[in-house]
Design an enzyme around this catalytic site. Structure first.
Site, PDB file in Angstrom:
ATOM      1  N   ASP A  10      -9.260 -10.489  11.053  1.00  0.00           N
ATOM      2  CA  ASP A  10      -9.248  -9.915   9.680  1.00  0.00           C
ATOM      3  C   ASP A  10      -9.174 -10.800   8.374  1.00  0.00           C
ATOM      4  OD1 ASP A  10      -9.106  -7.497   7.656  1.00  0.00           O
ATOM      5  OD2 ASP A  10      -6.845  -7.763   7.855  1.00  0.00           O
ATOM      6  N   ASP A  12      -8.099  -9.453   4.367  1.00  0.00           N
ATOM      7  CA  ASP A  12      -7.038  -9.128   3.593  1.00  0.00           C
ATOM      8  C   ASP A  12      -5.740  -8.487   4.476  1.00  0.00           C
ATOM      9  OD1 ASP A  12      -5.679  -8.279   1.306  1.00  0.00           O
ATOM     10  OD2 ASP A  12      -7.155  -7.320   0.434  1.00  0.00           O
TER      11      ASP A  12
END
Length: 263
Positions: A10, A12
């Protein structure tokens, strides 16, 4: 924590938080690159192209390349082009989504007579855009949304996300869209296909349980929760299906992998 042959990662909350670097992120990617361990960045952000995503990572001293990025826009474009090559699309969204659709050979049109309606995050969305999308869905267009995130973290706080924008059309038409991004399996399946490895050899790394960790669980791969973003360690303890591992940050992952290497 065991050693995996590849990682889905991932952005953010895991690699960065808004405009701030996350401690351990650059070091973890440097470790993977040094040891020739494949990895892909899997993001629900449909507004950016892979080149724009990697530029932000490189500005934060993270050595990333465009072909390592899987956005919800790319996964959406591939999904539609596989099902209906050359289809016509009315889209609400940003530059990254438009580029992905056109590069996949799809025709982006500005009217309600299309094969598909695709909604991605659009910070300049207008009533007229909603009106055209609603009419197109009512006319029989297949309804696709890049991702279900109802809110997104910004410097001002949590602002409306793509799921919130999508809900305007779904409420108006009474038709629910097919979501492509995390935690749905479609984007994860695309990333796994790119890696070409067995599911047991890949782990998903992320901070947010409802999207990142659930995306791994939904597709049947191990998950590594990092406590550097939204979901806390305490919250993880309350989940019916916990992540495979939960670690303070990616520096911990490096230390564990180096310990495995030393035997």
């Amino acid at each position: 924590m065991k050693r995996y042959k590849a990682y889905l990662i991932d952005l953010d909350g895991t690699m960065y938080k808004g405009a701030d670097e996350v401690d351990g992120a650059a070091q973890f990617i440097n470790y993977l690159n040094k040891n020739h361990i494949p990895h892909l960045y899997v993001t629900n952000n449909s507004t950016k192209t892979p080149e724009q995503v990697t530029q932000k990572l490189q500005d934060m001293h993270i050595d990333a390349q465009p072909d390592e990025v899987v956005t919800s826009a790319l996964a959406t474009a591939d999904y539609i082009s596989d099902a209906h090559p050359g289809a016509s699309v009315y889209m609400i969204g940003g530059h990254g989504l438009k580029m992905a659709l056109t590069e996949a050979g799809l025709t982006v049109k500005n009217d309600e007579h299309v094969d598909y309606v695709v909604i991605g995050l659009d910070e300049q969305v207008t009533y007229e855009k909603f009106a055209v999308a609603t009419l197109a869905v009512r006319n029989g267009a297949k309804f696709i949304s890049t991702n279900p995130d109802v809110s997104i973290p910004k410097e001002r706080g949590f602002l409306p996300g793509n799921g919130a924008i999508t809900s305007v059309v779904s409420v108006s038409t009474g038709i629910q869209p097919e979501f492509i991004g995390k935690p749905e399996p479609i984007i994860m399946t695309k990333a796994l296909d790119m890696l070409g490895l067995n599911k047991s050899e890949v782990a998903m790394v992320g901070d947010l349980y409802d999207t990142d960790i659930m995306s791994g669980i939904n597709v049947g791969i191990d998950t590594i929760h990092v406590q550097t973003g939204v979901t806390t360690y305490e919250e993880i303890q309350t989940k019916e299906v916990p992540p495979t591992y939960s670690i303070a940050d990616l520096n911990v992952a490096i230390a564990k992998l180096e310990k495995i290497n030393k035997g």
